[in-house]
Scaffold this active site. Sequence first.
Site, PDB file in Angstrom:
ATOM      1  N   HIS A 100      -3.036  -5.903  -1.391  1.00  0.00           N
ATOM      2  CA  HIS A 100      -2.676  -4.538  -1.779  1.00  0.00           C
ATOM      3  C   HIS A 100      -3.954  -3.731  -1.990  1.00  0.00           C
ATOM      4  CE1 HIS A 100       1.266  -6.162  -2.275  1.00  0.00           C
ATOM      5  NE2 HIS A 100       0.927  -6.899  -3.311  1.00  0.00           N
ATOM      6  N   GLU A 117      -1.029  -6.212  -9.989  1.00  0.00           N
ATOM      7  CA  GLU A 117       0.232  -6.801 -10.449  1.00  0.00           C
ATOM      8  C   GLU A 117       0.002  -8.071 -11.249  1.00  0.00           C
ATOM      9  OE1 GLU A 117       2.169  -7.160  -6.691  1.00  0.00           O
ATOM     10  OE2 GLU A 117       1.190  -9.035  -6.169  1.00  0.00           O
ATOM     11  N   HIS A 175      -3.323 -12.831  -1.307  1.00  0.00           N
ATOM     12  CA  HIS A 175      -2.377 -13.655  -2.059  1.00  0.00           C
ATOM     13  C   HIS A 175      -1.102 -13.908  -1.267  1.00  0.00           C
ATOM     14  CE1 HIS A 175      -1.230  -9.472  -2.937  1.00  0.00           C
ATOM     15  NE2 HIS A 175       0.010  -9.933  -3.065  1.00  0.00           N
ATOM     16  N   ARG A 195       0.039  -6.873   5.417  1.00  0.00           N
ATOM     17  CA  ARG A 195       0.185  -8.269   5.849  1.00  0.00           C
ATOM     18  C   ARG A 195      -0.996  -8.678   6.712  1.00  0.00           C
ATOM     19  NH1 ARG A 195       5.458  -6.748   7.793  1.00  0.00           N
ATOM     20  NH2 ARG A 195       7.019  -6.943   6.156  1.00  0.00           N
TER      21      ARG A 195
END
Length: 321
Positions: A100, A117, A175, A195
């Site tokens: 991200h 996050e 991740h 991605r």
Amino acid sequence: MSVFKLSSLCKDYIWGGERLRREFGKSSGADKIAESWELCCREDGQSVIENGEFTGKTLGELIEANGKAAVLGTESAHFDDFPVFIKLIDAADDLSVQVHPPDDYARKHEGERGKNELWYVVDADDGAELIYGFKREISHEEFAERIENGTLLEVTNSVTVKKGDVFFIESGTLHSIGKGILIAEIQQNSNTTYRVYDYGRLGNDGKPRELHIEKALDVTKRVPPRRSAEEQGSPQRLESGILTTLCECEYFTVKKLEFNGEVSLEADRRSFNSLLILDGEVKISSASGGVPASKGDSVFITAGTGKYEISGKGLIIITNI
């Protein structure tokens, strides 16, 4: 305004499974439930209130009727939209290896905020693994080459996880949630994902899912993670439970409450409280009313509610700003 139970929005992705339906009571017409959005106020999905005078209204409508500061609190003043996005994620198969972007890059290229996050592992199969950054520092050139020749997983950092583990996924950290892991995710209010690798899978349309290689090369930190997965605050012993800080950053604060009995907490004028019930049967009450809640429920307590009580026995993830 006070204590509101929220509906869930269920999402069907190719890697989802049955646990959110079977164990958390989520409902969907789709075969799989990959994610349930537990606290969301976005153009592509809004939580709906299930009790009180605002029954049937969205969080956005609650804010519009009462004002941002009154609902979210003064700490949310510097956010130009709803500050957080909370999900339950059931990985019946491996998610893509992804990254991200940070705020500045995301605003420039995607028109929304970036994404930091927190993952709380609700449950995990024996031996289940996730990808958390790299084993060692690699160059931009090596990163690009390994994506191209399919050897990226040789240098990623795989971590075997268990129930209760915590990971802070800083923007720019490569991740992936692995097969057999159920996660509660607390994040910035963004859905931008790049991605990098997807195991050659096909999407529901029968075509390979889109990759975002150039943008991922721009934003990925090609080093081992800087923040320890074990980084948590010391448990605070309450009369009927234990309150543990899982994460405290500029975007959100997340705590875990394990209790048996009655616990008194507070939602002051600085911030709302979001309660995600991961286990148990509880009642959440304030001076202006309350709601019963059980495993899988999401409860939103407006800023300025003041003292509120949680009674029963359970495990709750509490988020505020």
